[in-house]
Scaffold this motif. Structure first.
Motif, short mmCIF file in Angstrom:
data_model
loop_
_atom_site.label_atom_id
_atom_site.label_comp_id
_atom_site.label_asym_id
_atom_site.label_seq_id
_atom_site.Cartn_x
_atom_site.Cartn_y
_atom_site.Cartn_z
N GLU A 194 81.54 120.02 109.92
CA GLU A 194 81.59 119.66 111.19
C GLU A 194 83.10 119.87 111.93
O GLU A 194 82.93 119.89 112.66
CB GLU A 194 81.70 118.53 111.58
CG GLU A 194 78.99 118.55 110.73
CD GLU A 194 79.12 117.70 110.64
OE1 GLU A 194 78.06 116.53 110.85
OE2 GLU A 194 79.44 116.18 110.03
N ALA B 119 74.66 120.18 110.63
CA ALA B 119 73.51 118.38 111.86
C ALA B 119 72.11 118.71 111.06
O ALA B 119 71.92 117.64 111.16
CB ALA B 119 73.90 119.21 113.29
N ARG C 270 72.22 116.37 108.22
CA ARG C 270 72.68 115.27 108.14
C ARG C 270 71.68 114.44 108.84
O ARG C 270 71.55 113.47 108.93
CB ARG C 270 73.96 115.46 109.42
CG ARG C 270 74.50 114.34 109.37
CD ARG C 270 75.64 113.68 110.20
NE ARG C 270 76.79 114.67 109.57
CZ ARG C 270 78.14 113.96 108.17
NH1 ARG C 270 77.50 113.49 107.96
NH2 ARG C 270 79.28 114.53 108.45
#
Length: 235
Positions: free
Chosen positions: A203, A225, A228
């Motif tokens: 990230e 993403a 996560r």
């Protein structure tokens, strides 16, 4: 997709062109990984098989591989021993596509049965040219060893060694390495701390770190993403 259609059209006129076959394999595998796999695994399986078939056609041009790929692991080993360095890309993309297909089919006995051949092919690439595709053979071996528990042939220690080796080769700039590391090794060993560290590194790394792989690294950021968002489900 348009580029894949164009390559398919070109392959109709030159079906044995090694350069076109390799480009088609890379294209289908890359598209499946980057834009299809997370949302539509069934469609991704089809694309990975198309990628495998294109790379495999290059190998099939060598007599030793003709029988081996449908034969035993010993026959694959013999074919690898008789192969030349210029065929390494075709071996890598065949194994990567086949392995990616198998990872989406871990309840399928045929997919499981193919894993020893896939592993053998990737080990060959790792030994002969570990830097090919930014340490690709090593991070894929890391995924193969890290995706299953020990009782089913997994080996977390080997997985970690291969991932760390890939990171040394590409300097951590090829961000899919960290994604595979988090997705397979960290989830299998339930190492949430390392999982979050790896996602954070993806990230916070600028896309300018590796200009020629901006697209691949932007895909890695998208996958970070995605992973996560699934953290509570995975740990």
């Amino acid at each position: 997709v348009c580029s894949s259609d164009l390559l398919d059209a070109m392959l109709k006129t030159k079906p044995d062109d090694k350069h076109l076959l390799l480009l088609a394999s890379q294209g289908y595998a890359g598209y499946a990984l980057g834009f299809v796999e997370d949302e539509n695994p069934e469609r991704a399986k089809e694309l990975y098989l198309r990628a495998k078939n294109n790379a495999e056609k290059i190998l099939m041009q060598q007599e030793s591989f003709h029988k081996a790929l449908n034969g035993s692991t010993d026959e694959v080993q013999t074919a690898l021993q008789h192969s030349s360095k210029e065929i390494i890309p075709a071996i890598f993309w065949t194994a990567l596509s086949w392995g990616s297909y198998a990872q989406l089919n871990l309840t399928d006995p045929d997919a499981i049965a193919a894993l020893p051949k896939i592993k053998m092919m990737m080990k060959y690439v790792s030994e002969k040219d570990s830097t090919y595709y930014y340490g690709g053979a090593n991070f894929f071996l890391g995924a193969l060893y890290g995706s299953r528990p020990k009782v089913l042939g997994g080996d977390p220690e080997k997985s970690k060694i291969y991932f760390e080796s890939a990171l040394r080769i590409n300097g951590g700039k090829f961000l899919l390495t960290q994604i595979y590391y988090a997705r397979f090794y960290c989830v299998q060993t339930q190492n949430q701390e390392l999982f979050e560290q790896l996602l954070s590194s993806v990230e916070h790394t600028s896309l300018d770190v590796f200009p020629e792989q901006k697209l691949t690294n932007s895909i890695a950021k998208k996958k970070a993403a995605f992973l996560r968002a699934k953290l509570n489900e995975l740990f």
